[in-house]
Design an enzyme around this catalytic site. Structure first.
Site, PDB file in Angstrom:
ATOM      1  N   ALA A 252      80.359  81.106  89.800  1.00 45.03           N
ATOM      2  CA  ALA A 252      81.476  81.187  88.853  1.00 45.03           C
ATOM      3  C   ALA A 252      81.009  81.927  87.614  1.00 45.03           C
ATOM      4  O   ALA A 252      79.831  81.908  87.262  1.00 45.03           O
ATOM      5  CB  ALA A 252      81.934  79.777  88.504  1.00 45.03           C
ATOM      6  N   GLY A 257      83.594  92.282  87.460  1.00 44.82           N
ATOM      7  CA  GLY A 257      83.839  93.572  86.808  1.00 44.82           C
ATOM      8  C   GLY A 257      83.178  94.652  87.622  1.00 44.82           C
ATOM      9  O   GLY A 257      82.990  94.495  88.828  1.00 44.82           O
ATOM     10  N   CYS A 260      83.789  98.786  91.109  1.00 40.40           N
ATOM     11  CA  CYS A 260      84.262  98.729  92.497  1.00 40.40           C
ATOM     12  C   CYS A 260      85.315  97.662  92.778  1.00 40.40           C
ATOM     13  O   CYS A 260      86.417  97.990  93.205  1.00 40.40           O
ATOM     14  CB  CYS A 260      83.077  98.570  93.413  1.00 40.40           C
TER      15      CYS A 260
HETATM   16  P1  NAD Z   1      79.428 107.687  89.995  1.00 43.11           P
HETATM   17  O1  NAD Z   1      80.516 107.968  89.031  1.00 43.11           O
HETATM   18  O2  NAD Z   1      78.218 106.958  89.555  1.00 43.11           O
HETATM   19  O3  NAD Z   1      78.912 109.069  90.596  1.00 43.11           O
HETATM   20  C1  NAD Z   1      79.748 110.087  91.034  1.00 43.11           C
HETATM   21  C2  NAD Z   1      79.026 111.417  90.789  1.00 43.11           C
HETATM   22  O4  NAD Z   1      79.802 112.455  91.370  1.00 43.11           O
HETATM   23  C3  NAD Z   1      78.876 111.753  89.304  1.00 43.11           C
HETATM   24  O5  NAD Z   1      77.522 112.019  89.008  1.00 43.11           O
HETATM   25  C4  NAD Z   1      79.737 112.996  89.119  1.00 43.11           C
HETATM   26  O6  NAD Z   1      79.234 113.886  88.159  1.00 43.11           O
HETATM   27  C5  NAD Z   1      79.722 113.596  90.515  1.00 43.11           C
HETATM   28  N1  NAD Z   1      80.847 114.486  90.798  1.00 43.11           N
HETATM   29  C6  NAD Z   1      82.164 114.305  90.511  1.00 43.11           C
HETATM   30  N2  NAD Z   1      82.886 115.357  90.936  1.00 43.11           N
HETATM   31  C7  NAD Z   1      82.003 116.214  91.518  1.00 43.11           C
HETATM   32  C8  NAD Z   1      82.142 117.474  92.133  1.00 43.11           C
HETATM   33  N3  NAD Z   1      83.340 118.065  92.260  1.00 43.11           N
HETATM   34  N4  NAD Z   1      81.034 118.081  92.599  1.00 43.11           N
HETATM   35  C9  NAD Z   1      79.819 117.489  92.475  1.00 43.11           C
HETATM   36  N5  NAD Z   1      79.623 116.309  91.893  1.00 43.11           N
HETATM   37  C10 NAD Z   1      80.706 115.672  91.421  1.00 43.11           C
HETATM   38  O7  NAD Z   1      80.118 106.979  91.218  1.00 43.11           O
HETATM   39  P2  NAD Z   1      79.465 105.895  92.200  1.00 43.11           P
HETATM   40  O8  NAD Z   1      79.444 104.581  91.546  1.00 43.11           O
HETATM   41  O9  NAD Z   1      78.238 106.458  92.793  1.00 43.11           O
HETATM   42  O10 NAD Z   1      80.604 105.809  93.321  1.00 43.11           O
HETATM   43  C11 NAD Z   1      80.826 106.865  94.223  1.00 43.11           C
HETATM   44  C12 NAD Z   1      81.717 106.366  95.343  1.00 43.11           C
HETATM   45  O11 NAD Z   1      81.024 105.364  96.087  1.00 43.11           O
HETATM   46  C13 NAD Z   1      83.017 105.707  94.888  1.00 43.11           C
HETATM   47  O12 NAD Z   1      84.023 105.988  95.810  1.00 43.11           O
HETATM   48  C14 NAD Z   1      82.684 104.219  94.904  1.00 43.11           C
HETATM   49  O13 NAD Z   1      83.812 103.409  95.098  1.00 43.11           O
HETATM   50  C15 NAD Z   1      81.767 104.139  96.104  1.00 43.11           C
HETATM   51  N6  NAD Z   1      80.804 103.043  96.055  1.00 43.11           N
HETATM   52  C16 NAD Z   1      80.164 102.733  94.882  1.00 43.11           C
HETATM   53  C17 NAD Z   1      79.200 101.715  94.865  1.00 43.11           C
HETATM   54  C18 NAD Z   1      78.484 101.314  93.596  1.00 43.11           C
HETATM   55  O14 NAD Z   1      77.796 100.299  93.608  1.00 43.11           O
HETATM   56  N7  NAD Z   1      78.610 102.046  92.498  1.00 43.11           N
HETATM   57  C19 NAD Z   1      78.886 101.055  96.057  1.00 43.11           C
HETATM   58  C20 NAD Z   1      79.551 101.414  97.237  1.00 43.11           C
HETATM   59  C21 NAD Z   1      80.506 102.414  97.225  1.00 43.11           C
HETATM   60  C1  UGA Z   2      80.043  95.464  95.000  1.00 42.63           C
HETATM   61  C2  UGA Z   2      79.720  94.923  96.400  1.00 42.63           C
HETATM   62  O1  UGA Z   2      78.901  93.771  96.290  1.00 42.63           O
HETATM   63  C3  UGA Z   2      79.006  95.976  97.240  1.00 42.63           C
HETATM   64  O2  UGA Z   2      78.808  95.489  98.563  1.00 42.63           O
HETATM   65  C4  UGA Z   2      79.869  97.224  97.291  1.00 42.63           C
HETATM   66  O3  UGA Z   2      79.214  98.252  97.999  1.00 42.63           O
HETATM   67  C5  UGA Z   2      80.157  97.703  95.883  1.00 42.63           C
HETATM   68  O4  UGA Z   2      80.817  96.646  95.132  1.00 42.63           O
HETATM   69  C6  UGA Z   2      81.097  98.878  95.894  1.00 42.63           C
HETATM   70  O5  UGA Z   2      81.902  99.036  96.756  1.00 42.63           O
HETATM   71  O6  UGA Z   2      80.965  99.647  94.964  1.00 42.63           O
HETATM   72  P1  UGA Z   2      78.668  95.794  92.742  1.00 42.63           P
HETATM   73  O7  UGA Z   2      79.992  96.071  92.125  1.00 42.63           O
HETATM   74  O8  UGA Z   2      77.542  96.709  92.478  1.00 42.63           O
HETATM   75  O9  UGA Z   2      78.818  95.729  94.341  1.00 42.63           O
HETATM   76  O10 UGA Z   2      78.177  94.371  92.275  1.00 42.63           O
HETATM   77  P2  UGA Z   2      78.364  92.854  92.777  1.00 42.63           P
HETATM   78  O11 UGA Z   2      77.053  92.220  92.828  1.00 42.63           O
HETATM   79  O12 UGA Z   2      79.211  92.752  93.960  1.00 42.63           O
HETATM   80  O13 UGA Z   2      79.140  92.234  91.525  1.00 42.63           O
HETATM   81  C7  UGA Z   2      80.477  92.606  91.223  1.00 42.63           C
HETATM   82  C8  UGA Z   2      81.005  91.705  90.134  1.00 42.63           C
HETATM   83  O14 UGA Z   2      81.203  90.379  90.622  1.00 42.63           O
HETATM   84  C9  UGA Z   2      80.057  91.553  88.936  1.00 42.63           C
HETATM   85  O15 UGA Z   2      80.818  91.532  87.759  1.00 42.63           O
HETATM   86  C10 UGA Z   2      79.376  90.232  89.176  1.00 42.63           C
HETATM   87  O16 UGA Z   2      78.905  89.608  88.008  1.00 42.63           O
HETATM   88  C11 UGA Z   2      80.518  89.444  89.803  1.00 42.63           C
HETATM   89  N1  UGA Z   2      80.049  88.330  90.646  1.00 42.63           N
HETATM   90  C12 UGA Z   2      79.329  88.560  91.769  1.00 42.63           C
HETATM   91  C13 UGA Z   2      80.378  87.028  90.293  1.00 42.63           C
HETATM   92  O17 UGA Z   2      81.057  86.785  89.264  1.00 42.63           O
HETATM   93  N2  UGA Z   2      79.970  86.000  91.101  1.00 42.63           N
HETATM   94  C14 UGA Z   2      79.247  86.216  92.229  1.00 42.63           C
HETATM   95  O18 UGA Z   2      78.913  85.215  92.919  1.00 42.63           O
HETATM   96  C15 UGA Z   2      78.918  87.521  92.571  1.00 42.63           C
END
Ligand code: NAD
Ligand code: UGA
Length: 440
Positions: A252, A257, A260
């Site tokens: 909890a 946040g 994603c």
């Molecule tokens: P991010 O914003 O950290 O990175 C995206 C990158 O793409 C940036 O560096 C940006 O400059 C670059 N970019 C944007 N437009 C571009 C272009 N036209 N050509 C080349 N580069 C370009 O994003 P992220 O957190 O890595 O997320 C990327 C995707 O993966 C999203 O769809 C997100 O939902 C998914 N995802 C994210 C996480 C996570 O933990 N952050 C985990 C799983 C999936």
């Molecule tokens: C989450 C998923 O866990 C990944 O599997 C997924 O790939 C990613 O989103 C994505 O699609 O981008 P992330 O957002 O990096 O990953 O972090 P989490 O550890 O999932 O935490 C997300 C939020 O939930 C945080 O604000 C965290 O504090 C909160 N959280 C997580 C809780 O409040 N309670 C929990 O028990 C776990």
């Protein structure tokens, strides 16, 4: 095998670096030239444990190259991953403009024998639309969808030891090349599931929505605990021991946040609605999580006698979770802004020393450590669950503060740990502990 990863953010950079660690030749491309410049100079633009070491190692081995030249980077690639951002639009739908920009940028130059793999999280149907778009331009490319499940702060570990790999493919060629890319993980018997494109796309949203729902559920139980005297940590332990429920994502807190869960739950609701389908559990999760921030604000106000004007509030942790510098959709932003608007004096300590946070809270003082941050504090508020906050020396903290009030939005302490500290302890999922009455 030559791999090009477009988008060097949290997902693209980690994926590219890990593919290089698998032994492949990788080019990580980004249109953010300053990001690429700093990567070329060995500076890692994000806080991700272990990433810097792997970048150094694989760059030195000549397997990992950074570039901002998109067209030339895809000319000889056997496989191109797209990992650019898919942020929320104001209506909650996914903004796919970065993806379509990449398609525009590469369609002329991409190796026509390559497999194009979408790794960004995209609404169901997007991969097929991309294939059609390319086909309309006369390019018949194999297109696949490979969702990424890594968590920030544990990204390398998640990528190297995932629970599963999901591969949405339409051809034997795509299946073969992706099998080859992930072959190093066969050693660990990681399940690989091949599906239709649409199934892989929906699996990613369903997975994030389920986890978001699980967190929201335990937050609801926490509300109940605060009134009825149960302890949410113990309830989470008790239910989590049931293998059908599982013990993860039952902490909890101030609500989820990050970049994603908020955006992906909204996008899922949005594309479901467009298909004429209601997803009320997801809708309620979104609403409940949004309301949670107000609840946290009220909890702080309540503990501070409903007046924070001119009070010194020491904030411990502002990133959306521990082990990241990422501030995207962090609950801390709404909470701190609300305190500022009520006249509180805010001071922040965050172990990541997040530049994003300093950019958001331009006029706020950031401390170098937790103890200094608490000097003369009327209230100490833990917002992010950084492990070092669990190890605070409460008697040392007690000497620094003006008023012994600890508000812990992550419930990092048990009552027995705070009992003799002199602090009033207000947390989530437990009744407030007041030392004078020794009541819990
Ligand atoms: P991010 O914003 O950290 O990175 C995206 C990158 O793409 C940036 O560096 C940006 O400059 C670059 N970019 C944007 N437009 C571009 C272009 N036209 N050509 C080349 N580069 C370009 O994003 P992220 O957190 O890595 O997320 C990327 C995707 O993966 C999203 O769809 C997100 O939902 C998914 N995802 C994210 C996480 C996570 O933990 N952050 C985990 C799983 C999936
Ligand atoms: C989450 C998923 O866990 C990944 O599997 C997924 O790939 C990613 O989103 C994505 O699609 O981008 P992330 O957002 O990096 O990953 O972090 P989490 O550890 O999932 O935490 C997300 C939020 O939930 C945080 O604000 C965290 O504090 C909160 N959280 C997580 C809780 O409040 N309670 C929990 O028990 C776990």
């Amino acid at each position: 095998m030559k791999i090009t990863v477009i988008g060097a953010g949290y997902v693209g950079l980690v994926s590219g670096v890990c593919f290089a660690e698998f032994g492949f030749n990788v080019i990580c491309v980004d249109n953010n030239t300053s990001k690429i410049k700093s990567l070329k100079n060995g500076c890692v633009p994000i806080y991700e444990p272990g990433l810097d070491t792997l970048i150094m190692k694989n760059s030195a081995a000549g397997r990992l190259i950074f570039s901002s030249e998109i067209s030339s980077s895809v000319k000889d690639a056997d496989i191109v991953f797209i990992a650019v951002g898919t942020p929320s639009k104001s209506d909650g739908s996914a903004d796919l403009s970065h993806i379509y920009q990449v398609i525009e940028d590469i369609h002329d130059s991409v190796n026509k024998n390559a497999v194009l793999v979408i790794k960004s999280t995209v609404p169901v149907g997007t991969t097929r639309t991309i294939k059609q778009l390319l086909s309309n331009k006369g390019i018949e490319l194999d297109v696949a969808f490979n969702p990424e499940f890594l968590k920030e702060g544990a990204a390398i570990e998640d990528f190297m030891r995932p629970d599963r790999i999901i591969l949405g493919v339409e051809s034997e060629k795509a299946k073969d090349i992706l099998s080859h890319v992930y072959r190093p993980l066969y050693v660990f018997n990681i399940p690989i599931v091949f599906t239709e494109l649409e199934t892989a796309e929906l699996s990613k949203y369903a997975s994030n929505a389920f986890l978001a729902m699980k967190i929201t559920f335990i937050n609801e139980i926490a509300n109940l605990c605060e009134v009825c005297g149960a302890d949410v940590k113990e309830v989470a332990l008790a239910i989590g021991l049931d293998k059908r429920i599982g013990d993860q994502f039952l902490q909890a807190g101030p609500g989820y946040g990050g970049s994603c869960f908020p955006k992906d739950t909204s996008a899922l609701e949005n594309f479901a609605r467009k298909l004429g389908i209601q997803v009320p559990l997801v809708t309620e999760t979104i609403i409940s999580n949004r309301d949670r921030r107000d609840k946290m604000i009220n909890k702080i106000l309540n503990a501070c006698g409903n007046d924070v004007k001119n009070k010194n509030i020491s904030i411990l942790g502002v990133t959306f979770k521990a082990n990241t510098d990422d501030m995207r959709d962090s609950p801390s932003v709404d909470i701190i802004n609300s305190m500022i608007s009520r006249g509180a004096n805010i001071r922040i300590y965050d172990p990541s020393f997040s530049e994003q946070a300093k950019e958001i809270f331009k006029n706020i003082n950031f401390s170098k450590n937790a103890y200094d941050n608490c000097n003369d504090a009327d209230a100490v508020v833990i917002i992010t669950d950084w492990p070092e906050f669990k190890a605070l020396n409460l008697s040392e903290l007690g000497k620094r503060v003006k008023n012994h009030l600890l508000i812990d939005l992550r419930s990092m302490y048990s009552i027995s740990e705070v009992r003799n500290s002199g602090f009033t302890y207000s947390s989530v999922g437990k009744k407030t502990f007041k030392p004078e009455s020794q009541h819990e």
